[in-house]
Design a protein around this motif. Sequence first.
Motif, short mmCIF file in Angstrom:
data_model
loop_
_atom_site.label_atom_id
_atom_site.label_comp_id
_atom_site.label_asym_id
_atom_site.label_seq_id
_atom_site.Cartn_x
_atom_site.Cartn_y
_atom_site.Cartn_z
N SER A 36 0.84 -1.19 0.00
CA SER A 36 0.00 0.00 0.00
C SER A 36 0.87 1.25 0.00
CB SER A 36 -0.92 0.01 1.22
OG SER A 36 -0.17 0.04 2.42
N ILE A 74 -14.30 2.98 -7.99
CA ILE A 74 -14.49 4.28 -7.37
C ILE A 74 -14.56 5.41 -8.41
CG2 ILE A 74 -12.01 4.70 -7.02
CD1 ILE A 74 -12.77 5.98 -4.31
N ASP A 75 -13.91 5.21 -9.55
CA ASP A 75 -13.92 6.23 -10.61
C ASP A 75 -14.94 5.93 -11.71
OD1 ASP A 75 -11.62 7.66 -9.56
OD2 ASP A 75 -10.42 5.97 -10.28
N LEU A 129 -3.49 13.11 -5.69
CA LEU A 129 -4.16 11.81 -5.82
C LEU A 129 -3.13 10.69 -5.74
CD1 LEU A 129 -6.77 10.18 -6.49
CD2 LEU A 129 -6.10 10.37 -8.90
N LEU A 130 -3.33 9.77 -4.81
CA LEU A 130 -2.49 8.57 -4.71
C LEU A 130 -1.00 8.91 -4.68
CD1 LEU A 130 -4.57 6.46 -7.24
CD2 LEU A 130 -4.53 6.18 -4.75
N THR A 166 -6.87 0.07 -5.14
CA THR A 166 -7.41 -0.24 -3.80
C THR A 166 -6.67 0.47 -2.67
OG1 THR A 166 -8.41 -2.01 -2.47
CG2 THR A 166 -6.19 -2.44 -3.25
N ASN A 167 -6.20 1.67 -2.93
CA ASN A 167 -5.72 2.54 -1.86
C ASN A 167 -6.78 3.54 -1.43
OD1 ASN A 167 -2.63 2.39 -1.04
ND2 ASN A 167 -2.74 1.84 -3.21
N ARG A 168 -7.96 3.48 -2.08
CA ARG A 168 -9.05 4.42 -1.75
C ARG A 168 -10.32 3.67 -1.32
NH1 ARG A 168 -9.55 7.62 -7.20
NH2 ARG A 168 -9.11 5.53 -8.00
#
Length: 647
Positions: A372, A562-563, A587-588, A634-636
């Motif tokens: 992550s 998510i997007d 972002l990220l 999958t960090n959000r």
Amino acid sequence: MLEKKLHSLSLNQIQIEDMFWKEYMELVRNHVIPYQWEALNDRIKEAEPSYCIQNFRVAAKLEEGSFQGMVFQDSDVYKWLEAVAYSLMWHPDEKLEQTADETIDLIAAAQQPDGYLDTYYIINGLEKRFTNLMDHHELYCLGHMVEAAVAYYKATGKRKFLDVAIAYADCAAEHLGTEEGKIPGYPGHEVAEMALVALYEVTGEERHLNLAKYFIDQRGQEPLFFNEECKKNDNKCFWDDTYMQKQYYQAGKPVREQEKAEGHAVRAVYLYSGMAEVASATEDAELFKVCEKIWDNIVKKQMYVTGAIGATEHGEAFSFDYDLPNDTVYAETCAAIGLIFFARRMFEITKDSKYTDIMERALFNGVISGMSLDGKNFFYVNPLEVNPEACEKDYFKRHVKPVRQKWFGCACCPPNVARLLSSIGGYAFECSEDAIYMNLFVGGQIEAALNGKKNRFHVETQYPWEGTVKIKVENQEDSSFTYAVRIPGWCQNYELTINGVKPEYYVEKGYAILNHVWKNGDEILLKMDMPVTLVEANPRVREDIGKVAVMRGPVVYCLEEIDNQDQLQEIYLEENPVFTETFEKDLLKGVVTLKTQGKRLSEKNWGEETLYRPYRGRTYEKQELTFIPYYAWTNRGIGEMTVWVRI
């Protein structure tokens, strides 16, 4: 000649400063190494216990208890120590070094008088040691110990850990071999082969190289040792009832008769890395040709677009050519790291960019996806398509997780990521007596002695988000040497100048060779076009027919729920999509996102009770699509994800 043409620079000669890799290295130093130390000591709440340090304390008779965890648990602390060693090379830290020294003292306290050191057998009974080389990982632990000890010696100059490792290697040599009274065995899980060559390079002792060569030459010889070991010690081989049998261990036949990657993927690439090392050190042309043949099989028929390998959960293994499922994939993080090890060794012998191209692909996609962005959660399995509900309810996808985990009972991957990222500078730049090779585009300060003179370079780049790389020479006196710059396989158009003028150069095996008398202030400028590229798979890859993957430079992209909403299988790209590329610094941790107009298969006129109906043609609804780098998915939050998109 198969001798290594290049060698890595010491990490204390490389100070990485660019925004991408510096972020990862500092993350490992400040968060991952401390976090993993807490995990090794079982102090992470809600994480599976490691028992690693506890086992060493029990083996050293510092406390009472039984062995707990996996039989190879010792290796986790060795990989942690290796990461620490690399970190200390480029960032000295007295407190961290003291912790490492204390850990080494604990390891040494557990070592037996004859050099043997494996806590599983020290605790459970030394009379049983070397009775299950097939499955009990004694030699795997030896290999990781040796790698860590060599790294720590290079980092600190301290010999204690190195001497511990030498003693265990010598103990193994005393017991294993074809001589009378010895056990004609070899590792069930390879890694000792390449580790012993690294030990030989430090000690100069032929016995260490000879042991590595023996492990490779003896592997798969008739009668098969693992069969004989099972009979003698009443062991059971689970894999005998599968199609792999002893090829699960790459031991079903001699290595020189093997032509394709088979069996457990991590074991395989660790073995192939050792084979390349031994082939080089002993000028074994036959063995090197086997390495080349197996390499071609991997990258042309068994590798994912992300550089991941190992298609099936059954045995964490290679399956068969062109079998590359996206949603049941295994793609263990350690396997991608092992492929990088293999690539690096093949490159050092050949100076061919086809190996460093794959090294870069696996690094940016198949490896860093395994951690992550905060360095506290990890993937063991790296899928290219995920439906979270299927991960929970489909038995055959139970190994696929829709979110990274805090730790694992089998925790080989997290410390493996840490040791690789801590040593990334050594992969980026390698040199010979008269040449320096830029394999990866990494910004920072590099020092190298070439043709007897000290040289210093300052590299600036925003790679992988931009394709410009600036290399400035900062020498006190003129110096004649070769600077070799990799022209990536993904790059179709580029411009190369020295001090603003196109120089005379030639491209050899994917490297632009710049022979020059370099003066202080000279500047090499490489400008690479970095368009978005649609990649298709060989039609024999059944899962990817009618689909494409999106890449920009070395980075593979994906769609996330998510997007783009759920039901990602309904999404199509336009035939000739036009992408908008935007660097989003917030972002990220800062990524280039890609947006394009796509379409979604319409669900209108489908009743909830209708599962099948006569075909009526397809209707679509327009939808803007947003792609993010695959490594950052999958960090959000949890949701669907896919790399391959219909077109």
